[in-house]
Design a protein around this motif. Structure first.
Motif, PDB file in Angstrom:
ATOM      1  N   ARG A 201       0.835  -1.209   0.000  1.00 40.17           N
ATOM      2  CA  ARG A 201       0.000   0.000   0.000  1.00 40.17           C
ATOM      3  C   ARG A 201       0.869   1.257   0.000  1.00 40.17           C
ATOM      4  O   ARG A 201       0.599   2.225  -0.729  1.00 40.17           O
ATOM      5  N   ALA A 204       2.470   1.937  -3.344  1.00 36.75           N
ATOM      6  CA  ALA A 204       1.563   2.471  -4.359  1.00 36.75           C
ATOM      7  C   ALA A 204       1.270   3.949  -4.142  1.00 36.75           C
ATOM      8  O   ALA A 204       0.561   4.572  -4.932  1.00 36.75           O
ATOM      9  N   ASP A 244       3.932  12.979  -9.181  1.00 39.23           N
ATOM     10  CA  ASP A 244       2.882  12.412  -8.336  1.00 39.23           C
ATOM     11  C   ASP A 244       1.966  13.484  -7.769  1.00 39.23           C
ATOM     12  O   ASP A 244       0.751  13.278  -7.653  1.00 39.23           O
ATOM     13  N   GLU A 247      -0.307  14.446 -10.501  1.00 43.48           N
ATOM     14  CA  GLU A 247      -1.280  13.378 -10.704  1.00 43.48           C
ATOM     15  C   GLU A 247      -2.346  13.393  -9.607  1.00 43.48           C
ATOM     16  O   GLU A 247      -3.539  13.185  -9.870  1.00 43.48           O
ATOM     17  N   SER A 251      -6.187  13.928 -10.524  1.00 42.68           N
ATOM     18  CA  SER A 251      -7.161  12.870 -10.233  1.00 42.68           C
ATOM     19  C   SER A 251      -8.312  13.389  -9.394  1.00 42.68           C
ATOM     20  O   SER A 251      -9.459  12.954  -9.552  1.00 42.68           O
ATOM     21  N   ARG A 256     -11.242  10.729 -10.186  1.00 43.39           N
ATOM     22  CA  ARG A 256     -10.784   9.356 -10.404  1.00 43.39           C
ATOM     23  C   ARG A 256      -9.720   9.016  -9.379  1.00 43.39           C
ATOM     24  O   ARG A 256      -9.201   9.888  -8.687  1.00 43.39           O
ATOM     25  N   SER A 257      -9.398   7.732  -9.263  1.00 44.42           N
ATOM     26  CA  SER A 257      -8.345   7.311  -8.355  1.00 44.42           C
ATOM     27  C   SER A 257      -6.969   7.674  -8.932  1.00 44.42           C
ATOM     28  O   SER A 257      -6.746   7.476 -10.137  1.00 44.42           O
ATOM     29  N   PRO A 258      -6.079   8.163  -8.101  1.00 44.86           N
ATOM     30  CA  PRO A 258      -4.746   8.519  -8.627  1.00 44.86           C
ATOM     31  C   PRO A 258      -3.919   7.270  -8.920  1.00 44.86           C
ATOM     32  O   PRO A 258      -4.103   6.228  -8.294  1.00 44.86           O
ATOM     33  N   GLU A 259      -2.984   7.410  -9.832  1.00 45.82           N
ATOM     34  CA  GLU A 259      -2.034   6.344 -10.147  1.00 45.82           C
ATOM     35  C   GLU A 259      -0.625   6.925  -9.992  1.00 45.82           C
ATOM     36  O   GLU A 259      -0.131   7.620 -10.896  1.00 45.82           O
ATOM     37  N   TYR A 260      -0.026   6.675  -8.867  1.00 45.01           N
ATOM     38  CA  TYR A 260       1.266   7.276  -8.557  1.00 45.01           C
ATOM     39  C   TYR A 260       2.410   6.419  -9.094  1.00 45.01           C
ATOM     40  O   TYR A 260       2.398   5.205  -8.970  1.00 45.01           O
ATOM     41  N   GLY A 261       3.406   7.097  -9.652  1.00 44.39           N
ATOM     42  CA  GLY A 261       4.560   6.409 -10.223  1.00 44.39           C
ATOM     43  C   GLY A 261       5.807   6.492  -9.373  1.00 44.39           C
ATOM     44  O   GLY A 261       6.847   5.982  -9.748  1.00 44.39           O
TER      45      GLY A 261
END
Length: 263
Positions: A201, A204, A244, A247, A251, A256-261
């Motif tokens: 978790r 992510a 991030d 993002e 988001s 929407r749900s974030p997508e962290y890199g």
């Protein structure tokens, strides 16, 4: 020093570090300690690693420093002990505190002396029901080291810290949880799974934001308000340049749900 003293595995963005001398409850030799420092520094610098789990093999987390090879007092020179601590136990605890990735301790069995301080330096602490925390130094006529007198008062206050350090009584996992030394107590058989889930978790999440948050919280008890507020503003300024952060804001706006890199 055999590399097997610390087992190092990587599963995706999570680095797993396991103290691996179960026959002596994972007591740390100087070589094992230095290897752990090296691996923590490597995880901190590696952009592919976004969380760390630290645990012990067998029935104990860490019995502290392995004193069996220590030289007797007659062989010491003034300054040797202080130098050894600076370069050894203190450097190890600092490596955990300064790691730029969140470090989760999964404490199985006994965490004594330096082993207890190693666990308490981690950002999050999970304890198996069988875990015990022991400020063992007083039992050996020693002063607490490895940052214990720095960490414990900040976690539970000076009076509780003195009680633990003056008497050296073992704390059960539940007692440690009640004092605020651990985040969660889980069944022994659930410890590894829970630690993995927490680390995944964290991995992510927005890695740089977590690193800056860790720095702010760790420094907060040593800072006055003006210094803390200035550090917070600087951290936010730095973080807002990351992908991030962009993002996260995008988001939210786009619902929407974030997508962290991790960058």
């Amino acid at each position: 020093m055999p590399v097997s003293e610390v087992t190092h595995t990587v599963e995706g963005p999570v680095c797993h570090l396991t103290l691996d001398r179960p026959e002596v409850l994972n007591a740390l030799t100087p070589g094992g300690r230095d290897r752990l420092i090296e691996l923590l520094a490597r995880a901190s610098a590696d952009p592919g690693i976004r969380a760390v789990v630290l645990t012990g093999a067998g029935r104990g987390f860490c019995a502290g420093a392995d004193l069996r090879g220590a030289s007797g007092p007659a062989e010491r020179v003034a300054g040797d002990v202080a130098r050894t601590l600076r370069l050894g136990a203190q450097r190890l605890v600092a490596a955990v505190l300064d790691c730029e990735k969140p470090v989760v301790a999964a404490v199985n069995g006994a965490a004594a002396g330096l082993g207890a301080h190693l666990a308490l330096a981690c950002d999050l602490v999970l304890a198996a029901e069988s875990a015990r925390f022991i400020e063992v130094f007083v039992r050996r006529g020693l002063v607490p080291d490895g940052g214990g007198a720095y960490l414990l008062p900040r976690l539970i206050g000076p009076r509780r810290a003195k009680e633990l350090m003056f008497f050296g009584d073992a704390l059960s996992a539940r007692e440690a949880e009640e004092l605020g030394l651990v985040n969660r107590v889980v069944a022994d058989e659930e410890l590894a799974r829970t630690a993995r889930a927490w680390a995944e978790r964290l991995a992510a999440g927005p890695t740089r934001a977590l690193a800056l948050t860790k720095q702010l919280v760790n420094a907060s008890l040593d800072s006055d308000r003006a210094t803390a507020f200035a550090a917070e503003a600087a951290a936010q300024e730095i973080n807002m340049t990351t992908a991030d952060a962009q993002e996260g804001v995008a988001s939210f706006v786009e619902r929407r749900s974030p997508e962290y890199g991790g960058r």
